[in-house]
Motif scaffolding. Structure first.
Motif, PDB file in Angstrom:
ATOM      1  N   UNK A 259       0.816  -1.213   0.000  1.00  0.00           N
ATOM      2  CA  UNK A 259       0.000   0.000   0.000  1.00  0.00           C
ATOM      3  C   UNK A 259       0.851   1.265   0.000  1.00  0.00           C
ATOM      4  N   UNK A 260       1.983   1.244   0.670  1.00  0.00           N
ATOM      5  CA  UNK A 260       2.880   2.402   0.609  1.00  0.00           C
ATOM      6  C   UNK A 260       3.257   2.704  -0.828  1.00  0.00           C
ATOM      7  N   UNK A 261       3.588   1.660  -1.575  1.00  0.00           N
ATOM      8  CA  UNK A 261       3.996   1.811  -2.971  1.00  0.00           C
ATOM      9  C   UNK A 261       2.830   2.283  -3.833  1.00  0.00           C
ATOM     10  N   UNK A 262       1.643   1.701  -3.604  1.00  0.00           N
ATOM     11  CA  UNK A 262       0.475   2.085  -4.399  1.00  0.00           C
ATOM     12  C   UNK A 262       0.071   3.530  -4.132  1.00  0.00           C
ATOM     13  N   UNK A 263       0.132   3.941  -2.858  1.00  0.00           N
ATOM     14  CA  UNK A 263      -0.242   5.321  -2.516  1.00  0.00           C
ATOM     15  C   UNK A 263       0.647   6.333  -3.229  1.00  0.00           C
ATOM     16  N   UNK A 264       1.918   6.016  -3.355  1.00  0.00           N
ATOM     17  CA  UNK A 264       2.874   7.006  -3.853  1.00  0.00           C
ATOM     18  C   UNK A 264       3.109   6.928  -5.360  1.00  0.00           C
ATOM     19  N   UNK A 265       2.462   5.975  -6.031  1.00  0.00           N
ATOM     20  CA  UNK A 265       2.602   5.894  -7.493  1.00  0.00           C
ATOM     21  C   UNK A 265       1.300   6.122  -8.233  1.00  0.00           C
ATOM     22  N   UNK A 266       0.169   6.085  -7.534  1.00  0.00           N
ATOM     23  CA  UNK A 266      -1.121   6.192  -8.209  1.00  0.00           C
ATOM     24  C   UNK A 266      -1.249   7.420  -9.082  1.00  0.00           C
ATOM     25  N   UNK A 267      -0.759   8.570  -8.592  1.00  0.00           N
ATOM     26  CA  UNK A 267      -0.900   9.830  -9.328  1.00  0.00           C
ATOM     27  C   UNK A 267       0.455  10.416  -9.723  1.00  0.00           C
ATOM     28  N   UNK A 269       2.674   9.521 -12.342  1.00  0.00           N
ATOM     29  CA  UNK A 269       3.208   9.453 -13.702  1.00  0.00           C
ATOM     30  C   UNK A 269       2.287  10.122 -14.717  1.00  0.00           C
ATOM     31  N   UNK A 270       2.888  10.796 -15.665  1.00  0.00           N
ATOM     32  CA  UNK A 270       2.116  11.537 -16.665  1.00  0.00           C
ATOM     33  C   UNK A 270       1.440  10.611 -17.666  1.00  0.00           C
ATOM     34  N   UNK A 271       1.907   9.362 -17.764  1.00  0.00           N
ATOM     35  CA  UNK A 271       1.327   8.432 -18.738  1.00  0.00           C
ATOM     36  C   UNK A 271      -0.004   7.851 -18.278  1.00  0.00           C
ATOM     37  N   UNK A 272      -0.445   8.207 -17.082  1.00  0.00           N
ATOM     38  CA  UNK A 272      -1.777   7.773 -16.670  1.00  0.00           C
ATOM     39  C   UNK A 272      -1.839   7.337 -15.228  1.00  0.00           C
ATOM     40  N   UNK A 273      -2.987   7.573 -14.633  1.00  0.00           N
ATOM     41  CA  UNK A 273      -3.245   7.166 -13.262  1.00  0.00           C
ATOM     42  C   UNK A 273      -3.232   5.644 -13.159  1.00  0.00           C
ATOM     43  N   UNK A 274      -2.630   5.121 -12.098  1.00  0.00           N
ATOM     44  CA  UNK A 274      -2.657   3.681 -11.834  1.00  0.00           C
ATOM     45  C   UNK A 274      -3.760   3.417 -10.806  1.00  0.00           C
ATOM     46  N   UNK A 275      -4.854   2.763 -11.191  1.00  0.00           N
ATOM     47  CA  UNK A 275      -5.908   2.478 -10.210  1.00  0.00           C
ATOM     48  C   UNK A 275      -5.336   1.737  -9.011  1.00  0.00           C
ATOM     49  N   UNK A 276      -5.842   2.065  -7.835  1.00  0.00           N
ATOM     50  CA  UNK A 276      -5.257   1.565  -6.589  1.00  0.00           C
ATOM     51  C   UNK A 276      -5.196   0.039  -6.541  1.00  0.00           C
ATOM     52  N   UNK A 277      -6.305  -0.616  -6.849  1.00  0.00           N
ATOM     53  CA  UNK A 277      -6.320  -2.078  -6.800  1.00  0.00           C
ATOM     54  C   UNK A 277      -5.401  -2.706  -7.821  1.00  0.00           C
TER      55      UNK A 277
END
Length: 393
Positions: A259-267, A269-277
């Motif tokens: 979750x630490x990794x997902x929280x800090x990468x979701x928004x 990158x300019x190539x698109x949002x990574x959905x949390x799940x």
């Protein structure tokens, strides 16, 4: 001394939405996301049930995915103007998370977002309103947790807010609300639930209470997620309950570095949002390999593998079997296996990964991870998740 906190009341089963009639108050504000709850007729039903309970009803609609600080403040202002004694949040994790944060600013207008991002630093709530959460997805379990995730888009960072004060008073789990979920959402939210349960089980703060909930949730997700993805409604109902069990576990045992990794990468990158799940599903097998270098974490991952009937005699083989199962589920659910496969630009990844790694190590979820991690190790781990390379450190 440890604490175990859940909503006071949980209503579940088909038609459970009608239990809104049991709420007692004068005014209710209903917070929702996009158009699906309105289009499906659920907001009309919510309004009718609340009015039957004798309440005046106001709506705050349109909370965006990954809600922003600005949306939270607008919602808090709407609450200040309306003065509800019930906040009813319905939809996916985003409107419920947003409503939790709105709740704090409604009751304490002078507080700041900087105050709230400090874990377990909320003021005492319920001075003006109580909170009812009704999920329309089967993953976040925010209807039973002490957490809310709010995004600061100016900084490109998701902040997990954490405090038992924002655990809802009432949760309503009605499987009718998830019957028409798009299969991509079923996949992402289902893997989010699996991640919640696995991270809670190996957390440094796990207890006998959370272990029981986490293991049952893992068993139910493994048994039902593929069928739910194929639109089996009985399996979809069981997934709705499984994700709630996982939420009860992690709300009390906390989470880890997936979750630490997902929280800090979701928004990030300019190539698109990574959905949390989706992010959780990508990172989970790599994090298991990293954490399994710690003997107690390895033992508990192996225990999970045995409980769900996976093969292997040694703990190493059982951990590998668990990772293989997760990867196989990602394939079945059409989830990418790496950040590169997801479509993150390689040059941008290399440019940002060191900073993202520092932010991830500083995330609130890192503290309960079963193995400590440095920014340098986190950068190496992110690199493995980008290219799909083995975690051997």
């Amino acid at each position: 001394m440890m604490r175990f906190t859940l909503p006071r009341d949980m209503y579940y089963g088909k038609g459970a939405l009608e239990d809104l009639k049991k709420l007692q108050g004068k005014k209710a504000i209903v917070v929702s996301g996009g158009h699906s709850m309105r289009k499906g007729g659920f907001l009309d039903r919510v309004e009718a049930y609340l009015k039957e309970a004798g309440m005046e009803v106001k709506f705050f609609e349109g909370v965006e995915p990954d809600p922003s600080v600005e949306t939270v403040m607008r919602g808090a202002q709407a609450m200040t103007e309306f003065q509800p004694d019930w906040i009813v949040a319905i939809g996916g994790g985003s409107p419920i998370d947003a409503a939790k944060a709105m709740w704090a600013f409604y009751e304490y207008p002078d507080t700041t977002f900087e105050d709230l991002i400090v874990p377990f630093n909320f003021p005492k709530l319920r001075t003006k309103a109580h909170f009812c959460a009704i999920p329309s997805t089967s993953g976040t379990a925010t209807e039973v947790t002490a957490f809310s995730v709010i995004t600061d888009y100016a900084k490109g960072i998701k902040y997990p807010l954490a405090d038992f004060e924002i655990t809802p008073d009432v949760a309503i789990l009605d499987p009718d609300l998830v019957a028409s979920l798009p299969v991509k959402q079923v996949a992402y939210t289902g893997m989010d639930a699996l991640t919640h349960a696995i991270e809670a089980y190996v957390s440094t703060l796990h207890t006998p209470f959370t272990d029981a909930l986490a293991i049952k949730a893992i068993e139910m997700v493994v048994d039902n997620l593929p069928a739910s993805y194929k639109c089996n409604m009985d399996a979809r109902e069981q997934m709705h309950y499984a994700q709630c069990l996982a939420g009860q576990a992690f709300s009390n045992a906390l989470l880890g570095i997936v979750h630490s990794m997902a929280h800090k990468t979701g928004a990030a990158f300019s190539t698109g949002h990574i959905p949390h799940g989706c992010a959780n599903a990508i990172y989970l097998p790599y994090v298991i390999k990293y954490n399994a270098h710690e003997p107690e974490a390895k033992r508990r991952y192996a225990d999970i593998a045995r409980r769900i009937g996976l093969g292997g005699v040694s703990e190493d083989s059982q951990v590998n079997a668990l990772c293989d199962l997760i990867s196989a589920y990602n394939t079945k659910l059409n989830i990418p296996h790496t950040l590169k496969e997801f479509g993150i630009d390689e040059a941008e990844f290399k440019e940002k990964v060191a900073t993202i790694a520092v932010n991830a190590v500083g995330d609130a979820c890192t503290g309960s991870n079963p193995r400590s991690i440095t920014p340098e190790q986190m950068e190496k781990l992110f690199t493995c998740t980008y290219y799909g390379t083995e975690v051997d450190f």
